[in-house]
Write a protein that holds these residues in place. Structure first.
Motif, PDB file in Angstrom:
ATOM      1  N   GLU A 205       1.537   7.339   6.551  1.00  0.00           N
ATOM      2  CA  GLU A 205       0.511   6.426   6.059  1.00  0.00           C
ATOM      3  C   GLU A 205       0.278   6.317   4.630  1.00  0.00           C
ATOM      4  N   ASP A 207       0.540   4.311   0.660  1.00  0.00           N
ATOM      5  CA  ASP A 207       0.546   3.120   0.106  1.00  0.00           C
ATOM      6  C   ASP A 207       0.559   3.401  -1.499  1.00  0.00           C
ATOM      7  N   GLN A 208       0.940   2.374  -2.245  1.00  0.00           N
ATOM      8  CA  GLN A 208       0.920   2.584  -3.771  1.00  0.00           C
ATOM      9  C   GLN A 208       0.552   1.346  -4.579  1.00  0.00           C
ATOM     10  N   ARG A 209       0.023   1.404  -5.903  1.00  0.00           N
ATOM     11  CA  ARG A 209      -0.112   0.350  -6.399  1.00  0.00           C
ATOM     12  C   ARG A 209       0.895   0.471  -7.695  1.00  0.00           C
ATOM     13  N   ARG A 211       5.028  -1.483  -8.519  1.00  0.00           N
ATOM     14  CA  ARG A 211       6.148  -1.490  -7.574  1.00  0.00           C
ATOM     15  C   ARG A 211       7.196  -0.357  -8.002  1.00  0.00           C
ATOM     16  N   VAL A 216       5.922   7.251  -2.903  1.00  0.00           N
ATOM     17  CA  VAL A 216       5.937   7.111  -1.358  1.00  0.00           C
ATOM     18  C   VAL A 216       7.228   7.073  -0.908  1.00  0.00           C
ATOM     19  N   ALA A 520      -0.893   6.150  -6.088  1.00  0.00           N
ATOM     20  CA  ALA A 520      -0.366   6.195  -4.721  1.00  0.00           C
ATOM     21  C   ALA A 520      -1.144   7.103  -4.011  1.00  0.00           C
ATOM     22  N   GLY A 522      -2.071   8.885   0.472  1.00  0.00           N
ATOM     23  CA  GLY A 522      -1.754   8.428   1.928  1.00  0.00           C
ATOM     24  C   GLY A 522      -1.840   9.728   2.706  1.00  0.00           C
ATOM     25  N   LYS A 584      -8.018   1.334   7.084  1.00  0.00           N
ATOM     26  CA  LYS A 584      -6.835   0.976   6.380  1.00  0.00           C
ATOM     27  C   LYS A 584      -7.293  -0.189   5.162  1.00  0.00           C
ATOM     28  N   SER A 588      -7.103   0.596   1.237  1.00  0.00           N
ATOM     29  CA  SER A 588      -6.536  -0.540   0.368  1.00  0.00           C
ATOM     30  C   SER A 588      -7.314  -0.925  -0.809  1.00  0.00           C
TER      31      SER A 588
END
Length: 715
Positions: A205, A207-209, A211, A216, A520, A522, A584, A588
């Motif tokens: 699980e 996630d990242q900010r 692109r 991840v 990033a 998780g 979650k 975020s």
């Protein structure tokens, strides 16, 4: 039966008494042995502090054997230097000491050239490889003889591009007959674990900010994402372009011809000679013997001698050195020595130098000299061992902290005289102790003698809070009125860039990897694996005692809480189960806040608008050259260039001393003990430390940089 038992007991008692006496004798002998060894070690330590002498009538071919030496990008601290000075382990050399030695050799009349033997790789990153290469290129450009012997430049499967890049700065490149050259370019290979995790029943699980952030991908995908692939490809292309430009200049290729060779990729040793990629094929010892003869011939011709050698015959049983006269492929020695005498007086412009040699001795000796010995003899860079010294009696004053130097008087002057400002250097590596780095910055802020700080950053990032703390130390130091100049190493990305952003100025090498402005995070959910293994869990929360009206968790929340971290009831993530919707959402929000804060820090530190920051952020990585163009870095330059800038532009004194601010003695000792050493190595080092230092003091060291060619920073 009882009598037998009694005799047995009496016998056992006598045996025990005898054994006890034997143990006492053994302990006494052990104490004597340890004391004797300690005395021998202390004598060795004292001798190691004395720099070796280089007689005026000797000329040298410096030899760097990278097959037996590890080059470190982190400067060895005081404890490590003690261990290294005792020769109890594989030799480790600080890369910047090596760079300084090569630069010093450029202006040293006693050094005729440099020969290097290498394995398949040096272990250095792209930026530090270029720093070392630039120094070697400087020696080659200054008409010093330079030659390198490499076992092989990669193999059929692996590219040897980075090793060849370093070797191309030498005027002569050699390789073993069985060696190979693979110029297949650069590549990044990464394993992806998504398939394995799925088979185990483990869910990533993450996630990242940003692109372009690729953290991840390794756990949540089976290949590079499009953004990550684009970013990394851009960096590889930039580094390769820099390497190709340097290679073609050094080796005399056109860019088109060398690109063609890279497309062809693989060459056997003889093919490599035909393509002018290397100059000769031989074994290491043969190369050194031939190189020594070549520099000997050139020196005698330069000095106006007629070339007739008077070889000193030596007993091969007692002296392994070898006369250069008649050296051929059968000659092999890494300690080759030749002694020559002039057969006639020189009559050219160099007569004074030659006459000086003649007056000093009837013979001029030309021999190989280990680079490490040369560093000690010329007092270059970090000494093998420095004795701590306390300035004054007020130990609470930062200016009176224990420091080390080749000269106690010089060390005292470096920090005790506030009128003679010095440059303080703080290093931040991949693994660092936050509190220790904080102490180092506080020391630099509070010391009136430190006028500028060079902050060497070589880190790919990590936990946000750690790097935020160090970034704040940089801000506090600037507010205290002291300039902070960052020197980036091989990598200064993500958190490594965060700590650099608030600095007054940022230097980087063209091949430094930097940027990665993104976040990033998780966790792994192990509930599937736990079910397969038959492991269950239960938990009790303090909130269970609340009225049902206020506490009515869903089944999913109960399941999640069963595997939650027992460290706290309100943790925002769980260890073994999937996050709930609420978790979650909080996760975020946390990523959004961290990314926004990161970009804001870059904007303030680099004086960039939010739009400008966003254009270079999104987790994208850049080379140093690219970062200069997009505003993330100010200038291209090495660590020496950064220090030179601090001296000349901030302190306005190019002879200012340099103080390396080290972690506390306790941290140094802890690091040393955490490594795998034999009992003998530990004993040797601890005995030496006990005699040479006061563990209650913090150890620092100073360095006086010579004025060397090529030291100026890049405009």
């Amino acid at each position: 039966m009882f009598a037998f038992a009694g005799k047995t007991l009496r016998f056992a008692g006598r045996a025990t008494l005898a054994a006890s006496r034997a143990v006492q004798v053994g302990v006494s002998a052990g104490v004597v042995l340890v004391a004797f060894k300690g005395y021998a070690l202390l004598k060795k330590v004292q001798e190691s502090k004395l720099p070796p002498e280089l007689p005026e009538n000797e000329r040298y071919l410096l030899h760097l054997d990278l097959t037996k030496t590890t080059i470190s990008t982190s400067r060895p601290d005081s404890v490590q230097r003690v261990a290294l000075s005792l020769g109890e382990q594989r030799r480790v050399m600080y890369y910047n000491d090596l760079v300084a030695a090569v630069k010093n050799a450029c202006v040293d009349d006693q050094v005729l050239g440099i020969v290097t033997t290498m394995g398949h790789d040096t272990g250095l990153g792209f930026a530090t490889t270029k720093e070392l290469r630039d120094a070697i290129q400087l020696a080659s450009d200054n008409k010093k003889f330079t030659a390198v012997h490499v076992k092989s430049f990669g193999n059929v499967l692996d590219s040897g591009m980075r090793t060849y890049y370093l070797a191309s700065a030498f005027r002569f490149i050699g390789m073993r007959p069985t060696g190979e050259v693979n110029l297949g370019g650069l590549k990044i290979s990464t394993p992806f674990f998504r398939g394995l995790l799925e088979k185990l029943g483990v869910e990533a699980e993450f996630d990242q900010r940003g692109r372009y952030k690729g953290y991840v991908d390794q756990y949540a995908s089976d290949k590079f994402s499009d953004g990550s692939r684009r970013s990394l490809s851009n960096v590889l292309a930039g580094i390769e372009e820099e390497m190709v430009n340097d290679i073609v200049k050094s080796r005399g290729f056109s860019e088109k011809d060398f690109q063609s060779l890279m497309q062809q990729g693989f060459f056997l040793s003889r093919e490599a000679i035909q393509k002018r990629l290397i100059n000769f094929v031989s074994h290491e010892d043969d190369m050194i013997a031939s190189a020594l003869k070549k520099v000997g011939d050139a020196y005698m011709k330069k000095m106006g001698y007629d070339g007739q050698y008077k070889a000193i015959q030596k007993n091969p049983q007692t002296d392994p050195s070898l006369s250069l006269e008649g050296a051929d492929s059968s000659a092999s020695s890494t300690t080759t020595t030749v002694a020559v005498s002039p057969s006639q007086k020189p009559d050219n412009a160099l007569a004074d130098d030659a006459s000086k040699d003649s007056e000093t001795s009837k013979v001029v000796r030309i021999r190989t000299l280990d680079v490490d010995t040369y560093i000690k003899a010329r007092s270059i860079g970090s000494k093998a061992l420095r004795k701590p010294t306390t300035i004054g009696n007020d130990v609470s004053n930062p200016a009176n902290a224990a420091i080390g130097d080749s000269s106690d008087a010089e060390a005292k002057q470096a920090l005790a005289d506030p009128d003679e400002k010095c440059v303080g250097v703080i290093e931040l590596g991949a693994n660092f102790d936050v509190k220790e780095v904080q102490k180092q910055f506080k020391f630099a802020r509070d010391s009136p003698a430190i006028g500028a700080i060079v902050f060497r950053v070589n880190s790919p990032g990590g936990e946000v809070q750690k790097f935020e703390t160090i970034a704040y130390e940089v801000i506090k130091t600037r507010k205290a009125g002291k300039k902070v100049i960052v020197s980036m190493g091989d990598v200064a990305a993500s958190g490594g860039y965060l700590v650099a952003a608030p600095a007054d100025k940022i230097f980087a090498m063209p091949t430094t990897i930097t940027g990665s402005i993104g976040v990033a995070a998780g966790k792994f959910a192990f509930d599937g694996l736990m079910q397969k293994l038959g492991v269950t869990a239960d938990s009790i929360r303090s909130q269970d005692l609340l009225n049902d009206e206020h506490f009515n968790p869903s089944p999913a929340e109960i399941a999640a809480e069963a595997w939650s971290d027992p460290g706290g009831a309100d943790r925002s993530s769980t260890i073994f189960t999937r996050m709930t919707d609420k978790q979650k959402s909080n996760f975020s929000r946390s990523l959004d806040a961290s990314y926004s804060w990161f970009k804001a820090q870059v904007g303030v530190g680099r004086k960039m608008t939010p739009e400008q920051v966003e254009a270079v952020a999104q987790g994208r990585v850049w080379t140093g050259s690219q970062a200069v163009k997009n505003g993330l870095v100010d200038q291209l330059g090495s660590l020496d260039s950064t220090i030179f800038f601090a001296k000349t532009e901030i302190l306005e004194n190019d002879t200012a001393k340099v103080v390396y601010i080290e972690p506390s003695f306790a941290v140094q000792l802890s690091r040393f003990l955490s490594n795998s050493y034999s009992v003998a190595q530990l004993t040797s080092t601890l005995v030496a430390l006990a005699a040479e230092s006061d563990p209650s003091k913090q150890v620092h060291s100073t360095r006086v940089d010579a004025k060397l060619p090529g030291a100026e920073y890049v405009k």
